[in-house]
Design an enzyme around this catalytic site. Structure first.
Site, PDB file in Angstrom:
ATOM      1  N   LEU A 670       0.841  -1.188   0.000  1.00 45.27           N
ATOM      2  CA  LEU A 670       0.000   0.000   0.000  1.00 45.27           C
ATOM      3  C   LEU A 670       0.881   1.245   0.000  1.00 45.27           C
ATOM      4  O   LEU A 670       1.847   1.329   0.760  1.00 45.27           O
ATOM      5  CB  LEU A 670      -0.907  -0.005   1.224  1.00 45.27           C
ATOM      6  CG  LEU A 670      -1.987   1.066   1.289  1.00 45.27           C
ATOM      7  CD1 LEU A 670      -3.080   0.770   0.269  1.00 45.27           C
ATOM      8  CD2 LEU A 670      -2.585   1.142   2.690  1.00 45.27           C
ATOM      9  N   ARG A 674       4.322   8.618  -2.317  1.00 44.74           N
ATOM     10  CA  ARG A 674       5.730   8.597  -1.886  1.00 44.74           C
ATOM     11  C   ARG A 674       6.495   7.781  -2.921  1.00 44.74           C
ATOM     12  O   ARG A 674       6.863   6.637  -2.681  1.00 44.74           O
ATOM     13  CB  ARG A 674       5.859   7.995  -0.482  1.00 44.74           C
ATOM     14  CG  ARG A 674       5.154   8.805   0.585  1.00 44.74           C
ATOM     15  CD  ARG A 674       5.667   8.479   1.971  1.00 44.74           C
ATOM     16  NE  ARG A 674       5.395   7.119   2.387  1.00 44.74           N
ATOM     17  CZ  ARG A 674       5.732   6.633   3.581  1.00 44.74           C
ATOM     18  NH1 ARG A 674       6.370   7.389   4.452  1.00 44.74           N
ATOM     19  NH2 ARG A 674       5.432   5.393   3.913  1.00 44.74           N
ATOM     20  N   ASN A 699      -3.102   4.260  -3.431  1.00 40.95           N
ATOM     21  CA  ASN A 699      -4.199   4.753  -2.599  1.00 40.95           C
ATOM     22  C   ASN A 699      -4.466   6.239  -2.780  1.00 40.95           C
ATOM     23  O   ASN A 699      -5.290   6.797  -2.051  1.00 40.95           O
ATOM     24  CB  ASN A 699      -3.884   4.477  -1.121  1.00 40.95           C
ATOM     25  CG  ASN A 699      -5.074   3.915  -0.380  1.00 40.95           C
ATOM     26  OD1 ASN A 699      -5.976   3.359  -0.992  1.00 40.95           O
ATOM     27  ND2 ASN A 699      -5.094   4.052   0.924  1.00 40.95           N
ATOM     28  N   ASN A 725      -9.357   6.733  -1.038  1.00 43.62           N
ATOM     29  CA  ASN A 725      -8.221   6.561  -0.145  1.00 43.62           C
ATOM     30  C   ASN A 725      -8.700   5.872   1.133  1.00 43.62           C
ATOM     31  O   ASN A 725      -9.356   6.491   1.979  1.00 43.62           O
ATOM     32  CB  ASN A 725      -7.602   7.922   0.185  1.00 43.62           C
ATOM     33  CG  ASN A 725      -6.450   7.806   1.160  1.00 43.62           C
ATOM     34  OD1 ASN A 725      -5.857   6.737   1.319  1.00 43.62           O
ATOM     35  ND2 ASN A 725      -6.111   8.898   1.810  1.00 43.62           N
ATOM     36  N   ASP A 747       5.071   0.578   2.236  1.00 42.50           N
ATOM     37  CA  ASP A 747       6.024   1.055   1.239  1.00 42.50           C
ATOM     38  C   ASP A 747       7.333   1.531   1.869  1.00 42.50           C
ATOM     39  O   ASP A 747       8.311   1.751   1.145  1.00 42.50           O
ATOM     40  CB  ASP A 747       5.413   2.173   0.391  1.00 42.50           C
ATOM     41  CG  ASP A 747       4.952   3.357   1.238  1.00 42.50           C
ATOM     42  OD1 ASP A 747       5.067   3.271   2.479  1.00 42.50           O
ATOM     43  OD2 ASP A 747       4.475   4.348   0.665  1.00 42.50           O
ATOM     44  N   ASP A 835      -4.699  -2.856  10.718  1.00 42.09           N
ATOM     45  CA  ASP A 835      -3.920  -4.021  11.151  1.00 42.09           C
ATOM     46  C   ASP A 835      -4.510  -4.630  12.421  1.00 42.09           C
ATOM     47  O   ASP A 835      -4.523  -5.853  12.583  1.00 42.09           O
ATOM     48  CB  ASP A 835      -2.459  -3.617  11.368  1.00 42.09           C
ATOM     49  CG  ASP A 835      -2.335  -2.355  12.206  1.00 42.09           C
ATOM     50  OD1 ASP A 835      -3.365  -1.755  12.563  1.00 42.09           O
ATOM     51  OD2 ASP A 835      -1.195  -1.958  12.506  1.00 42.09           O
ATOM     52  N   ARG A 878      -5.759   4.305  18.298  1.00 39.67           N
ATOM     53  CA  ARG A 878      -5.685   2.846  18.385  1.00 39.67           C
ATOM     54  C   ARG A 878      -6.293   2.350  19.698  1.00 39.67           C
ATOM     55  O   ARG A 878      -6.856   1.251  19.743  1.00 39.67           O
ATOM     56  CB  ARG A 878      -4.231   2.388  18.211  1.00 39.67           C
ATOM     57  CG  ARG A 878      -3.696   2.688  16.823  1.00 39.67           C
ATOM     58  CD  ARG A 878      -2.225   2.401  16.676  1.00 39.67           C
ATOM     59  NE  ARG A 878      -1.939   1.017  16.358  1.00 39.67           N
ATOM     60  CZ  ARG A 878      -2.017   0.492  15.140  1.00 39.67           C
ATOM     61  NH1 ARG A 878      -2.411   1.228  14.133  1.00 39.67           N
ATOM     62  NH2 ARG A 878      -1.711  -0.771  14.935  1.00 39.67           N
TER      63      ARG A 878
END
Length: 921
Positions: A670, A674, A699, A725, A747, A835, A878
């Site tokens: 993903l 960049r 994305n 996105n 990445d 994740d 999170r």
């Protein structure tokens, strides 16, 4: 005097007082004479020589010129000079010839060097071609050996036979009650390769359509529009479906009128074979109006059945459709823990009408054992439950009289009390929920009992059904003893003991299974309709339709840039790469059990939470949805062992390990604007063994630069464009992913080849787990009574970040299509936590923690631009995600683990001729 002076000079120049005057005088004379001589030589001699040379050449006699220039002929007149001239001319000619030859040889050498380089390249290309040919031959031989070992040659699908418009009349059974699939269902309309087409009648085209409940009709039509099996071509349909309920009582048609309308359906064909009549109930007081209607060979799916009406294996008991046009709110569902709640069990109900029973004639159990058992045990149940409540051994709540007007019910059925919200609040406080079946044993199931079961499963109260004669919804495919207790009524005095004897672990397992059944088969109209179709399809053994994959829209890009070499790639640490993969990319083996799975392990498939190692995959849109050629099911257990030939590392390395002989993985990366970081990460994948392809999920709405040159890493690079996105795009099941193994990587992740190889080896031996590198864990915050996310170094972990982790492609389907939408919405809201969501999903399904490999705790590359994870709000978000996910799942599914996986011979000195092997410690 001269002699005296001479004598004094010899004696050292001492005299008349010892003064060395003679020596000083002699030195002055010598220096003066020397200086004068040098002056004469340096000044006058050049002048004289110059004058002489210039005047002597001006003489008229040319023969007397000595220093003037002379012609070659004059010079060569001298005999010995002539020989020297000839020699000089000869040498000059030879030098010119040699120079010409040298230049010619240099040009030939340059041409030969070019030919040598071209030959070297052709030799390398020929070696590569030869190696590929050898690999192709090896693969072909391996496939041939596998086929010979299986003795199952691949067959193409048979040609589909379309049914005739005029179906042949089936032999009539003695009675409609004797209808079963073998004598009331036409299999010729449903070949194995038909795809199970279903035709749905439009109820508005018939008079009874105006009597249907508007919410049920609207929900049913919305479900039909999105179902993959529904077809508009009635001539090829396998099953014909008509919705006849729930009816609104004021305008309900008479039974004879409804029967005539059913028999007049265009594809009824005199007896209604291959038809399904569905009557969905939204209320507990739904009547069984189909009871007095002749339905011929048509199947019936409803919530109320009498034993004379119900045909096992042919008709279907469905759950009530409570959430007709709305999705269940997971935040309102109580958590599954703590296991024990305020009340051990609860029951609220009122029987409006009962059979002649022991309410009028009280008899002892001894009399019942001797024979003539009572027709109704409800009086014994009332007495026993009240005694348990009065004993105050446990908190129980039983009420046999409604405070308000009870709901309408069938004779001998316990009517529901109060409104739905009030009943749910009581069940939220109850560990068990009693469900007393109707006293009339001929009533095998009623809408009221089905409603009590639905509400109990919804809020996590374990159902306790009193009456073993009951036929619970989908009972021929669901193993209800894993989620509910079904107890005969004569054992009412033992119920309290039985409920107290169940351990907390068993209670939690039953509650989790009940939650799974409710979410999968009961919660929405889509689930109910899909479950009914899946039951019929499973009975006639037709494989399910393939689950859809996300179509990858490729972004055109230029490639050809030679990938550089990263010095970190050569630093393999203490791990060894083993054999280098030289085979071309190949996909994982296809799933080959589609046409046999419906005949095996039905209960396991229907009663197990989804996972890649069940006999076939699952989705809620089709509760027993198997894979087909496009859907990569697990081949483990059905393929020959592919481990090493011996126990030493060298032999083990040569065979990759695991239970699948050959396998590759796909990198899913993903990225978001960049480009430089992305190009560096792609270059680091150059030469990575067992890499099938790289799928770059772009994305950003902004396309890559047109002049961007992508590296050539030896495998295809697919750049996929996304609609928006979203971090959820990382786990979309792209159709370009042709392997079961997926390496999800950021990445800016910086991993060595040996680390990736080792992680792949470990995943092959634990295919149902997430296998990765950076570990994290969750912790309970006692002061705030909430869960926290922690990334500190710890002796245990419960999550592995998917920024560098292997997982099975199966979980991509579950994450995108099965996992509650509320979780994906929160990931989009925070642009975070995807994740954590994947770790929750896998741990919830497998009840196993992830696996961490190597000692690496982070994977970020040095010097890369700052990522989102460096923001201060990252960890706060999170924390919120974990607590929200716990509410959605109803409990904390993450499990702790205190070990990581390294090589068996990690940091062990070995002989030079042995290679280290990788396996679990």
């Amino acid at each position: 005097e001269l002699m005296t002076a001479y004598t004094m000079l010899r004696n050292g120049g001492v005299g008349n007082g010892g003064q060395p005057w003679v020596l000083r005088w002699s030195s002055r004379i010598r220096l003066t004479w020397l200086s004068f001589t040098l002056f004469i030589i340096l000044v006058f001699f050049p002048l004289i020589a110059h004058y002489y040379l210039t005047t002597i050449d001006d003489a008229d006699d040319a023969g007397k010129r000595i220093f003037g220039p002379r012609t070659g002929n004059e010079l060569c007149e001298v005999k010995h000079v002539q020989d020297l001239c000839r020699i000089r001319e000869s040498v000059s000619e030879e030098l010119l010839q040699l120079e010409a030859k040298r230049q010619e040889l240099n040009s030939e050498i340059a041409k030969l060097n070019l030919k040598i380089e071209a030959c070297k390249k052709s030799i390398e290309n020929a070696k590569q071609d030869l190696l590929q040919l050898k690999n192709v031959i090896s693969q072909t031989e391996h496939s041939y050996k596998e086929l010979m070992a299986q003795n199952q040659p691949k067959l193409s699908l048979p040609i589909r036979l379309l049914p005739d418009k005029d179906d042949m009349t089936l032999p009539l059974p003695k009675s409609n009650r004797n209808c079963r699939l073998h004598n009331c269902f036409d299999y010729s309309r449903c070949p194995l390769t038909s795809g199970f087409p279903v035709y749905v009648y439009n109820s508005d085209d018939y008079p009874f359509g105006s009597s249907l409940d508007p919410l049920i009709k609207q929900a049913f039509e919305a479900t039909v529009r999105t179902n993959v099996y529904v077809t508009e071509n009635a001539n090829i349909a396998c099953v014909y479906i008509i919705l006849v309920g729930e009816m609104q009582e004021p305008i309900m048609p008479k039974p004879t009128e409804l029967e005539q309308q059913l028999h007049s359906l265009p594809y009824w064909r005199t007896d209604g074979h291959n038809h399904l009549i569905i009557s969905l109930s939204r209320k507990s007081e739904t009547q069984n109006f189909i009871y007095n209607i002749s339905t011929g060979r048509a199947m019936i799916a409803q919530s109320t059945f009498y034993d004379v009406q119900y045909r096992p294996g042919f008709d279907i008991v469905v759950s009530p459709l409570v959430h007709a046009m709305s999705e269940p709110n997971f935040l309102e569902i109580p958590p599954q823990v703590p296991v024990k709640r305020k009340y051990l069990f609860s029951f609220q109900g009122e029987k409006i009408e009962s059979l002649r029973s022991s309410l009028q004639e009280v008899r002892s159990f001894e009399e019942e054992i001797e024979g003539n058992a009572p027709a109704d045990y409800d009086d014994r149940i009332i007495t026993t439950l009240k005694a348990v409540q009065d004993s105050k051994l446990d908190f129980v709540l039983v009420e046999f009289t409604c405070k308000n007007q009870p709901k309408a019910s069938l004779p001998t059925e316990w009517a529901l009390c109060g409104e739905r919200d009030d009943r749910l609040e009581l069940l939220k406080l109850s560990t068990f929920a009693l469900i007393i079946t109707p006293g009339d044993t001929h009533l095998v199931i009623s809408a009221g009992c089905a409603m009590r079961l639905f509400e109990a499963l919804e809020v996590g109260a374990i159902p306790v059904v009193l009456g073993e004669q009951v036929q619970l919804p989908y009972n021929d495919v669901i193993r209800w003893n894993e989620a509910a207790l079904i107890i005969p009524k004569p054992r009412i005095t033992e119920v309290h003991f039985l409920l107290r004897s169940i351990s907390d672990n068993d209670l939690l397992a039953m509650r989790r299974q009940g939650r799974f059944l409710w979410e999968t088969y009961f919660s929405t109209s889509d689930n109910v309709f899909s479950t009914v179709l899946a039951i019929i399809r499973t009975r006639i053994q037709i494989p399910a339709a393939p689950i859809r994959e996300e179509t990858a829209v490729e972004i055109p890009h230029r490639s050809g840039k030679a990938a550089g070499t990263d010095p970190n790639m050569a630093d393999n640490g203490d791990l060894d790469l083993g054999p280098v993969e030289t085979e071309p990319p190949y996909a994982s083996p296809k799933y080959l059990r589609n046409f046999t799975l419906t005949a095996m392990d039905i209960y396991r498939n229907w009663n197990s939470a989804p996972g890649p190692f069940h006999l076939f995959p699952y989705t809620p849109f089709d509760p027993v949805l198997p894979s087909e050629a496009k859907f990569l099911g697990s081949g483990t257990g059905f393929r020959p062992i592919g481990g090493g030939a011996g126990g030493s590392g060298k032999e083990f390395q040569a065979a990759l390990g695991g239970n699948v002989p050959r396998e590759q993985f796909t990198v899913v990366m993903l990225t978001y604007e960049r480009e430089e970081v992305l190009m560096n990460s792609l270059e680091r994948l150059n030469g990575l063994p067992y890499l099938n392809k790289v799928v770059v999920v772009w994305n950003s709405p902004k396309l890559p630069s047109e002049d961007l040159l992508w590296p050539d890493i030896g495998v295809p690079i697919m750049v996929v464009r996304t609609e928006k996105n979203s971090l959820n795009n990382r786990f979309l099941p792209w159709d370009e992913i042709e392997t079961e193994a997926i390496l999800s990587i950021d990445d800016d992740a910086h991993l060595r080849h040996d680390e990736i190889m080792f992680g792949f080896r470990v995943w092959r031996e634990a295919r149902d787990r997430i296998v990765g590198f950076p570990g994290r864990y969750h912790a309970w915050d006692i002061p705030h009574q909430s869960w926290l996310y922690n990334s500190n170094y710890s002796c245990e972990l419960s999550m592995v970040l998917t920024g560098a982790a292997f997982f099975h492609k199966y979980y991509a389907y579950l994450y995108s299509y099965v996992m509650p939408q509320a979780i994906r919405d929160m990931v989009d809201e925070y642009i975070n936590c995807e994740d954590i969501a994947m770790n929750f999903l896998v741990s919830h399904l497998t009840r196993k923690p992830p696996i961490k490999v190597t000692s690496r705790w982070t994977f970020r590359c040095p010097g890369c631009p700052q990522a989102l994870s460096h923001d201060d709000s990252h960890f706060h978000e999170r924390h919120k995600c974990i607590n929200f996910f716990v509410k959605v799942y109803g409990y904390m599914p993450l499990l702790y683990t205190q070990f990581r996986v390294d090589s068996v011979l990690f940091k062990t000195r070995l002989p030079h001729d042995k290679t280290k092997c990788f396996k679990f410690i």
